[in-house]
Design a protein around this motif. Structure first.
Motif, PDB file in Angstrom:
ATOM      1  N   ALA A  74     -25.763 -43.477 -10.725  1.00  0.00           N
ATOM      2  CA  ALA A  74     -26.414 -44.567  -9.878  1.00  0.00           C
ATOM      3  C   ALA A  74     -26.697 -44.672  -8.580  1.00  0.00           C
ATOM      4  N   SER A  75     -25.562 -44.304  -7.402  1.00  0.00           N
ATOM      5  CA  SER A  75     -25.753 -44.206  -6.289  1.00  0.00           C
ATOM      6  C   SER A  75     -26.518 -42.435  -5.976  1.00  0.00           C
ATOM      7  N   THR A  76     -26.696 -42.184  -6.881  1.00  0.00           N
ATOM      8  CA  THR A  76     -27.264 -40.284  -6.477  1.00  0.00           C
ATOM      9  C   THR A  76     -29.398 -41.253  -6.625  1.00  0.00           C
ATOM     10  N   LEU A  77     -29.005 -41.834  -7.842  1.00  0.00           N
ATOM     11  CA  LEU A  77     -30.287 -42.127  -8.218  1.00  0.00           C
ATOM     12  C   LEU A  77     -31.452 -42.503  -7.537  1.00  0.00           C
ATOM     13  N   ALA A  78     -30.020 -44.126  -7.018  1.00  0.00           N
ATOM     14  CA  ALA A  78     -31.062 -45.694  -6.144  1.00  0.00           C
ATOM     15  C   ALA A  78     -30.889 -45.276  -5.129  1.00  0.00           C
ATOM     16  N   THR A  79     -30.733 -43.803  -3.999  1.00  0.00           N
ATOM     17  CA  THR A  79     -30.332 -43.920  -2.400  1.00  0.00           C
ATOM     18  C   THR A  79     -31.187 -43.219  -2.287  1.00  0.00           C
ATOM     19  N   ALA A  80     -32.242 -43.028  -1.310  1.00  0.00           N
ATOM     20  CA  ALA A  80     -33.003 -42.369  -1.178  1.00  0.00           C
ATOM     21  C   ALA A  80     -32.311 -41.212  -0.088  1.00  0.00           C
ATOM     22  N   GLU A  81     -31.870 -41.244  -0.361  1.00  0.00           N
ATOM     23  CA  GLU A  81     -31.062 -39.479  -0.093  1.00  0.00           C
ATOM     24  C   GLU A  81     -30.689 -38.605  -1.186  1.00  0.00           C
ATOM     25  N   HIS A  82     -30.322 -38.939  -1.819  1.00  0.00           N
ATOM     26  CA  HIS A  82     -30.096 -39.186  -3.161  1.00  0.00           C
ATOM     27  C   HIS A  82     -28.333 -37.780  -3.268  1.00  0.00           C
ATOM     28  N   PRO A  83     -27.631 -38.457  -2.427  1.00  0.00           N
ATOM     29  CA  PRO A  83     -26.141 -37.654  -1.866  1.00  0.00           C
ATOM     30  C   PRO A  83     -25.622 -37.682  -3.282  1.00  0.00           C
ATOM     31  N   VAL A  84     -25.624 -36.715  -3.488  1.00  0.00           N
ATOM     32  CA  VAL A  84     -24.922 -36.310  -4.931  1.00  0.00           C
ATOM     33  C   VAL A  84     -23.305 -36.197  -4.775  1.00  0.00           C
ATOM     34  N   GLY A  94     -10.266 -35.146 -10.047  1.00  0.00           N
ATOM     35  CA  GLY A  94     -10.758 -36.683  -9.925  1.00  0.00           C
ATOM     36  C   GLY A  94     -11.450 -36.903  -8.179  1.00  0.00           C
ATOM     37  N   ARG A  95     -10.453 -36.622  -7.511  1.00  0.00           N
ATOM     38  CA  ARG A  95     -11.435 -36.600  -5.730  1.00  0.00           C
ATOM     39  C   ARG A  95     -13.047 -36.006  -5.349  1.00  0.00           C
ATOM     40  N   ALA A  96     -13.313 -36.856  -4.199  1.00  0.00           N
ATOM     41  CA  ALA A  96     -15.182 -36.637  -4.373  1.00  0.00           C
ATOM     42  C   ALA A  96     -15.366 -37.197  -3.156  1.00  0.00           C
ATOM     43  N   PHE A  97     -16.560 -35.957  -2.987  1.00  0.00           N
ATOM     44  CA  PHE A  97     -17.257 -36.472  -2.103  1.00  0.00           C
ATOM     45  C   PHE A  97     -19.541 -36.729  -2.199  1.00  0.00           C
ATOM     46  N   ARG A  98     -19.697 -36.536  -0.760  1.00  0.00           N
ATOM     47  CA  ARG A  98     -21.321 -36.688  -1.510  1.00  0.00           C
ATOM     48  C   ARG A  98     -21.602 -36.024  -0.433  1.00  0.00           C
ATOM     49  N   VAL A  99     -22.722 -35.305  -1.093  1.00  0.00           N
ATOM     50  CA  VAL A  99     -23.360 -33.817   0.064  1.00  0.00           C
ATOM     51  C   VAL A  99     -24.926 -34.663  -0.179  1.00  0.00           C
ATOM     52  N   VAL A 100     -26.065 -34.099   0.760  1.00  0.00           N
ATOM     53  CA  VAL A 100     -27.462 -34.772   0.677  1.00  0.00           C
ATOM     54  C   VAL A 100     -27.963 -33.591  -0.573  1.00  0.00           C
ATOM     55  N   VAL A 120     -12.073 -29.660   3.266  1.00  0.00           N
ATOM     56  CA  VAL A 120     -12.962 -29.324   4.859  1.00  0.00           C
ATOM     57  C   VAL A 120     -14.120 -29.718   4.827  1.00  0.00           C
ATOM     58  N   TYR A 121     -14.121 -29.756   3.760  1.00  0.00           N
ATOM     59  CA  TYR A 121     -15.705 -30.613   3.463  1.00  0.00           C
ATOM     60  C   TYR A 121     -15.699 -32.429   3.503  1.00  0.00           C
ATOM     61  N   LEU A 122     -13.995 -32.694   2.213  1.00  0.00           N
ATOM     62  CA  LEU A 122     -14.171 -33.964   2.928  1.00  0.00           C
ATOM     63  C   LEU A 122     -14.133 -34.423   4.401  1.00  0.00           C
ATOM     64  N   ARG A 123     -12.962 -33.980   5.503  1.00  0.00           N
ATOM     65  CA  ARG A 123     -12.637 -33.559   6.647  1.00  0.00           C
ATOM     66  C   ARG A 123     -14.251 -34.193   7.501  1.00  0.00           C
ATOM     67  N   ARG A 124     -15.224 -33.474   7.096  1.00  0.00           N
ATOM     68  CA  ARG A 124     -16.316 -33.102   8.357  1.00  0.00           C
ATOM     69  C   ARG A 124     -17.788 -33.963   7.707  1.00  0.00           C
ATOM     70  N   CYS A 125     -16.958 -34.873   5.691  1.00  0.00           N
ATOM     71  CA  CYS A 125     -18.351 -36.348   6.196  1.00  0.00           C
ATOM     72  C   CYS A 125     -18.510 -37.379   7.002  1.00  0.00           C
ATOM     73  N   ASP A 126     -19.422 -38.025   7.185  1.00  0.00           N
ATOM     74  CA  ASP A 126     -19.757 -39.013   7.369  1.00  0.00           C
ATOM     75  C   ASP A 126     -18.762 -40.283   7.046  1.00  0.00           C
ATOM     76  N   ASP A 128     -19.972 -42.741   5.668  1.00  0.00           N
ATOM     77  CA  ASP A 128     -20.179 -43.516   4.709  1.00  0.00           C
ATOM     78  C   ASP A 128     -19.430 -42.454   3.304  1.00  0.00           C
ATOM     79  N   GLY A 129     -18.900 -41.341   3.845  1.00  0.00           N
ATOM     80  CA  GLY A 129     -18.472 -40.200   3.038  1.00  0.00           C
ATOM     81  C   GLY A 129     -18.888 -39.182   2.132  1.00  0.00           C
ATOM     82  N   VAL A 130     -20.209 -39.455   3.422  1.00  0.00           N
ATOM     83  CA  VAL A 130     -21.264 -38.042   2.750  1.00  0.00           C
ATOM     84  C   VAL A 130     -21.497 -37.090   3.282  1.00  0.00           C
ATOM     85  N   PHE A 131     -22.199 -35.875   3.130  1.00  0.00           N
ATOM     86  CA  PHE A 131     -21.404 -34.635   3.919  1.00  0.00           C
ATOM     87  C   PHE A 131     -22.628 -34.339   4.058  1.00  0.00           C
TER      88      PHE A 131
END
Length: 133
Positions: A74-84, A94-100, A120-126, A128-131
């Motif tokens: 739902a967040s992917t679809l509703a957010t302007a950047e479409h963070p997947v 199950g752990r996760a992060f988002r990427v634009v 590494v990706y988890l540490r590089r996220c902003d 808000d949890g988005v890379f």
């Protein structure tokens, strides 16, 4: 359980409340994949409706052919950047992060080649949890 193809990285739709939003996100991601030469397998099975990253980690984590999957929720679809969402299926399922959307291909390639780890990706996220690259 649903038989999933192993020939491409999965992008699983887990929200079925906004078909127009899904089509827009899918089109955007298909364009980025085409431009980068990567391949995604879009999975639109209602059995995944509402599934959380943790549930998907359990559902898909037993497959040794996959270490991660992308998720359009739902967040992917509703957010302007479409963070997947990028969901870990191997180390800590199950752990996760988002990427634009424009960064999906680069993350896919790096994780498939193990050039950059999930940690590494988890540490590089902003914050808000988005890379964002």
């Amino acid at each position: 359980m649903i038989e999933l193809p192993v020939d491409r990285t999965l992008l699983i739709r887990t929200d079925f409340t906004d078909d127009a939003g899904w089509l827009a996100v899918r089109g955007l991601l298909e364009g980025h994949a085409r431009d980068s030469g990567t391949e995604l397998r879009f999975v639109e099975e209602r059995a995944f409706d509402g599934r959380t990253p943790e549930q998907l980690g359990v559902d898909l984590g037993a497959d040794p052919e996959r270490s991660f999957a992308f998720v359009a929720d739902a967040s992917t679809l509703a957010t302007a950047e479409h963070p997947v969402l990028v969901v870990d299926l191997a180390d800590l399922p199950g752990r996760a992060f988002r990427v634009v959307a424009p960064g999906v291909a680069a993350v896919q390639e790096a994780l498939e080649l193990s050039n950059i780890s999930f940690d590494v990706y988890l540490r590089r996220c902003d914050e808000d949890g988005v890379f964002r690259g």
